[in-house]
Write a protein that holds these residues in place. Structure first.
Motif, PDB file in Angstrom:
ATOM      1  N   ILE A 128      22.800  -1.438  16.404  1.00  0.00           N
ATOM      2  CA  ILE A 128      22.267  -0.955  17.579  1.00  0.00           C
ATOM      3  C   ILE A 128      21.313   0.228  17.593  1.00  0.00           C
ATOM      4  CG2 ILE A 128      22.603  -0.318  20.258  1.00  0.00           C
ATOM      5  CD1 ILE A 128      23.157  -3.531  19.240  1.00  0.00           C
ATOM      6  N   ILE A 129      20.121  -0.111  17.328  1.00  0.00           N
ATOM      7  CA  ILE A 129      19.635   1.820  17.818  1.00  0.00           C
ATOM      8  C   ILE A 129      20.109   3.014  19.006  1.00  0.00           C
ATOM      9  CG2 ILE A 129      17.015   2.645  17.415  1.00  0.00           C
ATOM     10  CD1 ILE A 129      18.266   1.202  15.292  1.00  0.00           C
ATOM     11  N   GLU A 130      20.533   3.597  18.755  1.00  0.00           N
ATOM     12  CA  GLU A 130      20.988   4.709  19.257  1.00  0.00           C
ATOM     13  C   GLU A 130      19.379   5.875  19.035  1.00  0.00           C
ATOM     14  OE1 GLU A 130      25.071   5.233  19.135  1.00  0.00           O
ATOM     15  OE2 GLU A 130      24.515   4.191  18.433  1.00  0.00           O
ATOM     16  N   ASP A 131      20.010   7.124  20.070  1.00  0.00           N
ATOM     17  CA  ASP A 131      18.860   8.166  19.819  1.00  0.00           C
ATOM     18  C   ASP A 131      19.514   9.280  18.618  1.00  0.00           C
ATOM     19  OD1 ASP A 131      17.240   7.864  22.422  1.00  0.00           O
ATOM     20  OD2 ASP A 131      18.136   9.225  23.224  1.00  0.00           O
ATOM     21  N   ASN A 132      19.095  10.292  18.591  1.00  0.00           N
ATOM     22  CA  ASN A 132      19.109  10.532  17.330  1.00  0.00           C
ATOM     23  C   ASN A 132      19.380  10.061  15.653  1.00  0.00           C
ATOM     24  OD1 ASN A 132      19.639  12.905  19.219  1.00  0.00           O
ATOM     25  ND2 ASN A 132      20.495  13.805  17.822  1.00  0.00           N
ATOM     26  N   MET A 133      19.182   8.403  15.646  1.00  0.00           N
ATOM     27  CA  MET A 133      18.693   7.859  14.581  1.00  0.00           C
ATOM     28  C   MET A 133      17.171   8.810  14.024  1.00  0.00           C
ATOM     29  SD  MET A 133      20.274   4.177  14.764  1.00  0.00           S
ATOM     30  CE  MET A 133      22.372   3.879  14.995  1.00  0.00           C
ATOM     31  N   VAL A 134      17.652   8.002  12.998  1.00  0.00           N
ATOM     32  CA  VAL A 134      15.773   8.850  11.879  1.00  0.00           C
ATOM     33  C   VAL A 134      15.848   7.476  10.840  1.00  0.00           C
ATOM     34  CG1 VAL A 134      14.609  10.630  10.749  1.00  0.00           C
ATOM     35  CG2 VAL A 134      16.440  11.262  12.145  1.00  0.00           C
ATOM     36  N   PHE A 135      14.489   6.925  11.232  1.00  0.00           N
ATOM     37  CA  PHE A 135      14.394   5.823  10.071  1.00  0.00           C
ATOM     38  C   PHE A 135      12.528   5.659   9.878  1.00  0.00           C
ATOM     39  CE2 PHE A 135      15.574   4.675  14.461  1.00  0.00           C
ATOM     40  CZ  PHE A 135      14.002   3.897  14.764  1.00  0.00           C
ATOM     41  N   THR A 136      12.177   5.508   8.837  1.00  0.00           N
ATOM     42  CA  THR A 136      10.946   5.215   8.954  1.00  0.00           C
ATOM     43  C   THR A 136      10.593   3.169   8.916  1.00  0.00           C
ATOM     44  OG1 THR A 136      11.545   3.813   7.071  1.00  0.00           O
ATOM     45  CG2 THR A 136      11.628   6.200   5.925  1.00  0.00           C
ATOM     46  N   ILE A 137       9.548   3.680   9.606  1.00  0.00           N
ATOM     47  CA  ILE A 137       8.676   2.110   9.548  1.00  0.00           C
ATOM     48  C   ILE A 137       7.753   2.391   9.365  1.00  0.00           C
ATOM     49  CG2 ILE A 137       7.020   1.089  11.330  1.00  0.00           C
ATOM     50  CD1 ILE A 137      10.023   1.567  12.166  1.00  0.00           C
ATOM     51  N   GLU A 138       7.512   1.199   7.738  1.00  0.00           N
ATOM     52  CA  GLU A 138       6.866   1.356   7.412  1.00  0.00           C
ATOM     53  C   GLU A 138       6.099  -0.479   6.279  1.00  0.00           C
ATOM     54  OE1 GLU A 138       8.916   1.907   3.121  1.00  0.00           O
ATOM     55  OE2 GLU A 138      10.454   2.952   4.139  1.00  0.00           O
ATOM     56  N   PRO A 139       5.366  -1.286   7.361  1.00  0.00           N
ATOM     57  CA  PRO A 139       5.246  -1.925   7.248  1.00  0.00           C
ATOM     58  C   PRO A 139       3.994  -2.132   5.544  1.00  0.00           C
ATOM     59  CG  PRO A 139       3.823  -0.941   9.098  1.00  0.00           C
ATOM     60  CD  PRO A 139       5.134  -0.733   9.069  1.00  0.00           C
ATOM     61  N   GLY A 140       3.942  -3.400   5.406  1.00  0.00           N
ATOM     62  CA  GLY A 140       3.419  -3.733   4.201  1.00  0.00           C
ATOM     63  C   GLY A 140       2.839  -5.162   3.543  1.00  0.00           C
ATOM     64  N   ILE A 141       1.916  -4.979   3.307  1.00  0.00           N
ATOM     65  CA  ILE A 141       0.968  -6.681   3.065  1.00  0.00           C
ATOM     66  C   ILE A 141       0.472  -6.178   1.809  1.00  0.00           C
ATOM     67  CG2 ILE A 141      -1.458  -7.600   2.928  1.00  0.00           C
ATOM     68  CD1 ILE A 141      -0.799  -7.486   6.096  1.00  0.00           C
ATOM     69  N   TYR A 142       1.339  -7.360   0.082  1.00  0.00           N
ATOM     70  CA  TYR A 142       1.356  -7.141  -0.905  1.00  0.00           C
ATOM     71  C   TYR A 142       0.344  -7.983  -1.621  1.00  0.00           C
ATOM     72  CZ  TYR A 142       4.365  -3.512   0.522  1.00  0.00           C
ATOM     73  OH  TYR A 142       4.968  -2.421   1.209  1.00  0.00           O
ATOM     74  N   ILE A 143      -0.949  -8.601  -1.663  1.00  0.00           N
ATOM     75  CA  ILE A 143      -1.265 -10.027  -2.533  1.00  0.00           C
ATOM     76  C   ILE A 143      -1.285  -9.725  -3.901  1.00  0.00           C
ATOM     77  CG2 ILE A 143      -3.765 -11.102  -2.495  1.00  0.00           C
ATOM     78  CD1 ILE A 143      -2.547 -10.841   0.392  1.00  0.00           C
ATOM     79  N   PRO A 144      -1.010 -10.556  -4.817  1.00  0.00           N
ATOM     80  CA  PRO A 144      -0.258 -10.092  -6.092  1.00  0.00           C
ATOM     81  C   PRO A 144      -1.534 -10.087  -7.295  1.00  0.00           C
ATOM     82  CG  PRO A 144       1.110 -11.309  -5.248  1.00  0.00           C
ATOM     83  CD  PRO A 144       0.075 -11.422  -3.919  1.00  0.00           C
ATOM     84  N   GLY A 145      -1.629  -9.314  -8.177  1.00  0.00           N
ATOM     85  CA  GLY A 145      -3.498  -9.604  -8.498  1.00  0.00           C
ATOM     86  C   GLY A 145      -4.607  -8.369  -7.950  1.00  0.00           C
ATOM     87  N   GLU A 146      -3.910  -8.480  -6.658  1.00  0.00           N
ATOM     88  CA  GLU A 146      -5.231  -7.704  -5.897  1.00  0.00           C
ATOM     89  C   GLU A 146      -4.973  -6.123  -4.925  1.00  0.00           C
ATOM     90  OE1 GLU A 146      -7.149 -10.539  -3.514  1.00  0.00           O
ATOM     91  OE2 GLU A 146      -6.829 -11.914  -4.127  1.00  0.00           O
ATOM     92  N   PHE A 147      -4.350  -5.999  -3.950  1.00  0.00           N
ATOM     93  CA  PHE A 147      -4.220  -4.761  -3.803  1.00  0.00           C
ATOM     94  C   PHE A 147      -2.894  -4.693  -2.847  1.00  0.00           C
ATOM     95  CE2 PHE A 147      -6.399  -7.780  -0.650  1.00  0.00           C
ATOM     96  CZ  PHE A 147      -5.727  -7.358   0.508  1.00  0.00           C
ATOM     97  N   GLY A 148      -1.986  -3.738  -2.281  1.00  0.00           N
ATOM     98  CA  GLY A 148      -1.623  -3.214  -1.981  1.00  0.00           C
ATOM     99  C   GLY A 148      -1.439  -2.188  -0.461  1.00  0.00           C
ATOM    100  N   ILE A 149      -1.130  -2.500   0.403  1.00  0.00           N
ATOM    101  CA  ILE A 149      -1.296  -1.484   1.382  1.00  0.00           C
ATOM    102  C   ILE A 149       0.072  -1.223   1.789  1.00  0.00           C
ATOM    103  CG2 ILE A 149      -2.452  -1.317   3.160  1.00  0.00           C
ATOM    104  CD1 ILE A 149      -4.358  -2.558   2.917  1.00  0.00           C
ATOM    105  N   ARG A 150       0.395  -0.314   2.293  1.00  0.00           N
ATOM    106  CA  ARG A 150       1.516   0.344   3.607  1.00  0.00           C
ATOM    107  C   ARG A 150       1.320   1.485   3.956  1.00  0.00           C
ATOM    108  NH1 ARG A 150       5.298   0.010  -0.290  1.00  0.00           N
ATOM    109  NH2 ARG A 150       5.409   1.931  -1.561  1.00  0.00           N
ATOM    110  N   ILE A 151       1.531   1.582   5.010  1.00  0.00           N
ATOM    111  CA  ILE A 151       1.552   2.863   5.751  1.00  0.00           C
ATOM    112  C   ILE A 151       3.087   3.337   6.277  1.00  0.00           C
ATOM    113  CG2 ILE A 151       0.360   3.600   7.917  1.00  0.00           C
ATOM    114  CD1 ILE A 151      -1.373   1.630   7.436  1.00  0.00           C
ATOM    115  N   GLU A 152       3.470   4.200   6.410  1.00  0.00           N
ATOM    116  CA  GLU A 152       4.837   4.377   6.167  1.00  0.00           C
ATOM    117  C   GLU A 152       5.054   6.131   7.411  1.00  0.00           C
ATOM    118  OE1 GLU A 152       9.211   4.882   4.062  1.00  0.00           O
ATOM    119  OE2 GLU A 152       7.060   5.359   2.467  1.00  0.00           O
TER     120      GLU A 152
END
Length: 339
Positions: A302-326
């Motif tokens: 359960i997420i509570e106030d004063n928790m710190v965490f990342t948000i870092e979705p990504g897309i990874y196409i093997p042999g071509e490119f990868g994208i992540r924003i965090e």
């Protein structure tokens, strides 16, 4: 009152304000003990908060002596902290050992206001270092290898050794960025390349973590807005940014961590790239670079106030490119704020 034993450096530091690479921390009733050898005992005595410093050549033997003297019957420990040999040695005390995996992480999951300020400072330093590295890439990065550029990122992030890093930075070009934890290669950076850069620094032991994906062109920046020449890359990038923004905007205290993961995952799945989002949406950050809460599809936390965490979705196409924003966020007033 729970008796427990710790060996992990960051767990020990959290409890007594000091740690080293050869230590055991023991809490028995109202008393706390810090066991170490002669290399660290003086430093420990000068820096430790409210614990008896025991200098010894045999940490576990000294721990057993205290347990017997205090007639301790039960002792909580984290199975990750001890080797099998150390566990067997500890058992000789005759105490009943209670395994509680990640119990230090669990009590550290909700950060104090002081900890949040330290993490914010770490994140601010990290952002400035990212900007310096972007300028370096723009000036000197072309025709240089991933290995060279990743090495120079460490120099810039650490300010020539003044700061510790949260982890080994990830710097990857084009198809190498399709590996979420890519290792640097001899591949050379050219105009028009995609780069993924994931890095963090420490401030007073507290970590930061940030990832940006950018196009190598004149005036390179790590801003959110990026324009790629390849339409498939642009579509994937825009989806990752949307997933990042939606997860942060819609995250609420009281949600389960898996619900936040689903917000980000749904955006990418609806965009047709679901199979290429191959890791969790985020993780807690504090004294450790990966700690609770884990923002994954299976997490019931359960997420509570004063928790710190990342948000870092990504897309990874093997042999071509990868994208992540965090980015790192802190829950305040029921909502997520970017640190």
């Amino acid at each position: 009152m729970e008796n427990y034993i710790l060996k992990d450096e960051n767990a020990v530091y959290y409890d007594c304000g000091y740690s080293c690479d050869n230590e055991i921390f023991l809490k028995v009733g109202d008393e706390t003990y810090f066991f170490t050898d002669a290399r660290y005992s003086q430093d420990a005595k000068e820096n430790i908060k409210e614990a008896y410093v025991v200098e010894t050549r045999s940490l576990l033997k000294s721990v057993r002596e205290v347990l017997r003297k205090k007639r301790v019957k039960k002792l909580v420990y984290d199975p990750k902290d001890f080797t099998v040999a150390q566990f067997e040695e500890l058992k000789k005390s005759g105490v009943y050992l209670i395994p509680k995996p990640m119990f230090s992480w669990k009590k550290r999951a909700i950060k104090s206001d002081e900890e949040i300020e330290l993490i914010k400072k770490s994140a601010q330093i990290n952002k400035k270092a990212f900007d310096k590295f972007a300028s370096f890439l723009d000036r000197e990065g072309r025709n240089r290898s991933e290995k060279f550029l990743q090495f120079n990122s460490k120099i810039i992030l650490s300010d020539f050794g003044e700061r510790d890093l949260s982890f080994e930075p990830i710097f990857a070009i084009n198809e190498n960025a399709a590996k979420p934890h890519a290792h640097p290669t001899p591949k050379v950076l050219k105009n028009g390349d995609l780069i993924l850069f994931d890095a963090g620094v420490k401030y007073k032991r507290y970590c930061s973590d940030r990832t940006r994906t950018s196009l190598i062109s004149d005036g390179l920046t790590f801003e959110y807005k990026q324009s790629f020449n390849n339409s498939n890359i642009q579509k994937a990038y825009d989806l990752v940014l949307k997933a990042h923004d939606e997860a942060i905007k819609r995250a609420r205290s009281g949600m389960r961590a898996r619900e936040i993961d689903k917000i980000a995952r749904d955006v990418i799945e609806k965009g047709g790239f679901g199979e290429f989002f191959v890791h969790s949406t985020g993780h807690g950050v504090g004294l450790d670079i990966h700690e609770m809460p884990f923002i994954s599809s299976k997490s019931e936390t359960i997420i509570e106030d004063n928790m710190v965490f990342t948000i870092e979705p990504g897309i990874y196409i093997p042999g071509e490119f990868g994208i992540r924003i965090e980015d790192m966020v802190v829950m305040r007033g029921g909502r997520a704020e970017i640190i």
